[in-house]
Write a protein that holds these residues in place. Structure first.
Motif, PDB file in Angstrom:
ATOM      1  N   ALA A   1      -4.658  17.687  -7.557  1.00 24.22           N
ATOM      2  CA  ALA A   1      -4.844  16.696  -6.490  1.00 24.22           C
ATOM      3  C   ALA A   1      -6.026  17.071  -5.609  1.00 24.22           C
ATOM      4  O   ALA A   1      -6.786  16.198  -5.182  1.00 24.22           O
ATOM      5  CB  ALA A   1      -3.574  16.583  -5.662  1.00 24.22           C
TER       6      ALA A   1
ATOM      7  N   THR B   1      -9.183  16.082  -7.463  1.00 27.14           N
ATOM      8  CA  THR B   1      -9.344  14.627  -7.441  1.00 27.14           C
ATOM      9  C   THR B   1      -9.904  14.169  -6.099  1.00 27.14           C
ATOM     10  O   THR B   1     -10.858  13.394  -6.040  1.00 27.14           O
ATOM     11  CB  THR B   1      -8.002  13.919  -7.719  1.00 27.14           C
ATOM     12  OG1 THR B   1      -7.563  14.282  -9.022  1.00 27.14           O
ATOM     13  CG2 THR B   1      -8.146  12.413  -7.624  1.00 27.14           C
ATOM     14  N   ASN B   2      -9.326  14.681  -5.002  1.00 22.48           N
ATOM     15  CA  ASN B   2      -9.801  14.302  -3.680  1.00 22.48           C
ATOM     16  C   ASN B   2     -11.204  14.830  -3.415  1.00 22.48           C
ATOM     17  O   ASN B   2     -12.018  14.149  -2.790  1.00 22.48           O
ATOM     18  CB  ASN B   2      -8.817  14.764  -2.603  1.00 22.48           C
ATOM     19  CG  ASN B   2      -7.579  13.904  -2.585  1.00 22.48           C
ATOM     20  OD1 ASN B   2      -7.633  12.735  -2.239  1.00 22.48           O
ATOM     21  ND2 ASN B   2      -6.460  14.465  -2.998  1.00 22.48           N
TER      22      ASN B   2
ATOM     23  N   GLN C   1     -13.597  12.482  -5.106  1.00 19.85           N
ATOM     24  CA  GLN C   1     -13.711  11.235  -4.353  1.00 19.85           C
ATOM     25  C   GLN C   1     -14.540  11.430  -3.084  1.00 19.85           C
ATOM     26  O   GLN C   1     -15.349  10.566  -2.738  1.00 19.85           O
ATOM     27  CB  GLN C   1     -12.317  10.683  -4.033  1.00 19.85           C
ATOM     28  CG  GLN C   1     -11.609  10.175  -5.273  1.00 19.85           C
ATOM     29  CD  GLN C   1     -10.187   9.737  -4.995  1.00 19.85           C
ATOM     30  OE1 GLN C   1      -9.469  10.357  -4.221  1.00 19.85           O
ATOM     31  NE2 GLN C   1      -9.768   8.670  -5.647  1.00 19.85           N
TER      32      GLN C   1
ATOM     33  N   ILE D   1     -12.924  16.549   4.976  1.00 17.32           N
ATOM     34  CA  ILE D   1     -11.682  15.827   5.273  1.00 17.32           C
ATOM     35  C   ILE D   1     -11.620  15.485   6.760  1.00 17.32           C
ATOM     36  O   ILE D   1     -11.290  14.363   7.139  1.00 17.32           O
ATOM     37  CB  ILE D   1     -10.450  16.652   4.831  1.00 17.32           C
ATOM     38  CG1 ILE D   1     -10.396  16.743   3.304  1.00 17.32           C
ATOM     39  CG2 ILE D   1      -9.160  16.048   5.377  1.00 17.32           C
ATOM     40  CD1 ILE D   1      -9.400  17.766   2.780  1.00 17.32           C
TER      41      ILE D   1
ATOM     42  N   LEU E   1      -4.496  17.031   3.876  1.00 20.42           N
ATOM     43  CA  LEU E   1      -4.415  15.838   3.024  1.00 20.42           C
ATOM     44  C   LEU E   1      -3.063  15.159   3.176  1.00 20.42           C
ATOM     45  O   LEU E   1      -2.243  15.142   2.268  1.00 20.42           O
ATOM     46  CB  LEU E   1      -4.660  16.219   1.564  1.00 20.42           C
ATOM     47  CG  LEU E   1      -6.100  16.561   1.207  1.00 20.42           C
ATOM     48  CD1 LEU E   1      -6.188  17.196  -0.168  1.00 20.42           C
ATOM     49  CD2 LEU E   1      -6.977  15.330   1.300  1.00 20.42           C
TER      50      LEU E   1
ATOM     51  N   SER F   1      -0.726  11.637   3.923  1.00 24.90           N
ATOM     52  CA  SER F   1      -0.762  10.351   3.218  1.00 24.90           C
ATOM     53  C   SER F   1      -1.822   9.406   3.784  1.00 24.90           C
ATOM     54  O   SER F   1      -2.500   8.701   3.026  1.00 24.90           O
ATOM     55  CB  SER F   1       0.609   9.679   3.225  1.00 24.90           C
ATOM     56  OG  SER F   1       1.029   9.414   4.553  1.00 24.90           O
TER      57      SER F   1
ATOM     58  N   THR G   1      -4.643  10.219   5.126  1.00 27.39           N
ATOM     59  CA  THR G   1      -5.956  10.722   4.697  1.00 27.39           C
ATOM     60  C   THR G   1      -6.210  10.393   3.233  1.00 27.39           C
ATOM     61  O   THR G   1      -7.291   9.944   2.871  1.00 27.39           O
ATOM     62  CB  THR G   1      -6.039  12.241   4.930  1.00 27.39           C
ATOM     63  OG1 THR G   1      -5.830  12.493   6.326  1.00 27.39           O
ATOM     64  CG2 THR G   1      -7.380  12.792   4.496  1.00 27.39           C
ATOM     65  N   VAL G   2      -5.196  10.599   2.400  1.00 26.79           N
ATOM     66  CA  VAL G   2      -5.343  10.274   0.978  1.00 26.79           C
ATOM     67  C   VAL G   2      -5.627   8.783   0.811  1.00 26.79           C
ATOM     68  O   VAL G   2      -6.488   8.384   0.012  1.00 26.79           O
ATOM     69  CB  VAL G   2      -4.092  10.718   0.180  1.00 26.79           C
ATOM     70  CG1 VAL G   2      -4.135  10.194  -1.254  1.00 26.79           C
ATOM     71  CG2 VAL G   2      -3.972  12.235   0.196  1.00 26.79           C
ATOM     72  N   ASN G   3      -4.951   7.938   1.593  1.00 32.35           N
ATOM     73  CA  ASN G   3      -5.220   6.496   1.536  1.00 32.35           C
ATOM     74  C   ASN G   3      -6.646   6.177   1.975  1.00 32.35           C
ATOM     75  O   ASN G   3      -7.303   5.326   1.375  1.00 32.35           O
ATOM     76  CB  ASN G   3      -4.219   5.733   2.408  1.00 32.35           C
ATOM     77  CG  ASN G   3      -2.824   5.718   1.826  1.00 32.35           C
ATOM     78  OD1 ASN G   3      -2.633   5.908   0.632  1.00 32.35           O
ATOM     79  ND2 ASN G   3      -1.837   5.527   2.677  1.00 32.35           N
TER      80      ASN G   3
ATOM     81  N   ILE H   1      -9.267   8.186   1.781  1.00 31.32           N
ATOM     82  CA  ILE H   1     -10.171   8.650   0.717  1.00 31.32           C
ATOM     83  C   ILE H   1     -10.202   7.614  -0.402  1.00 31.32           C
ATOM     84  O   ILE H   1     -11.272   7.243  -0.900  1.00 31.32           O
ATOM     85  CB  ILE H   1      -9.743  10.030   0.185  1.00 31.32           C
ATOM     86  CG1 ILE H   1      -9.961  11.110   1.256  1.00 31.32           C
ATOM     87  CG2 ILE H   1     -10.509  10.384  -1.089  1.00 31.32           C
ATOM     88  CD1 ILE H   1      -9.351  12.461   0.907  1.00 31.32           C
ATOM     89  N   SER H   2      -9.034   7.128  -0.789  1.00 32.30           N
ATOM     90  CA  SER H   2      -8.959   6.122  -1.856  1.00 32.30           C
ATOM     91  C   SER H   2      -9.656   4.832  -1.444  1.00 32.30           C
ATOM     92  O   SER H   2     -10.364   4.213  -2.247  1.00 32.30           O
ATOM     93  CB  SER H   2      -7.506   5.832  -2.217  1.00 32.30           C
ATOM     94  OG  SER H   2      -6.903   6.981  -2.759  1.00 32.30           O
TER      95      SER H   2
END
Length: 85
Positions: free
Chosen positions: A18, A21-22, A25, A49, A64, A66, A68-70, A72-73
């Motif tokens: 993960a 992956t981040n 991105q 980040i 990271l 949720s 933050t992950v959103n 990034i996506s």
């Protein structure tokens, strides 16, 4: 790590990690140099980040979560939309 772009222009990144992956991105968004894409959480990744979090109005914790992950996506999806246009 593998990348794919579907017909709608959506970019998919898959990796066994993960963090990796981040990192990919963040790199795609110009927030992280390619030399920092290691699969390990390093100072450059934490700073990238935090910068992304601040730009999205999130608490700049460097973690990271949720939100933050959103973000990034969402940023990666915006890049794919710009490629299509």
């Amino acid at each position: 790590v593998s990348f794919s772009v579907d017909q709608s222009g959506s970019v998919s990144v898959s990796s066994p990690s993960a963090i990796l992956t981040n990192q990919v991105q963040l790199w795609m968004q110009g927030l992280l140099p390619n030399t920092a894409v290691t699969g390990e959480l390093n100072a450059e990744t934490t700073n990238a980040i935090k910068g992304l979090q601040a730009s999205y109005g999130l608490t700049a914790s460097g973690t990271l979560d949720s939100g933050t992950v959103n973000a990034i996506s969402e940023g990666t999806a915006n890049i794919s939309g710009n490629i299509d246009n």
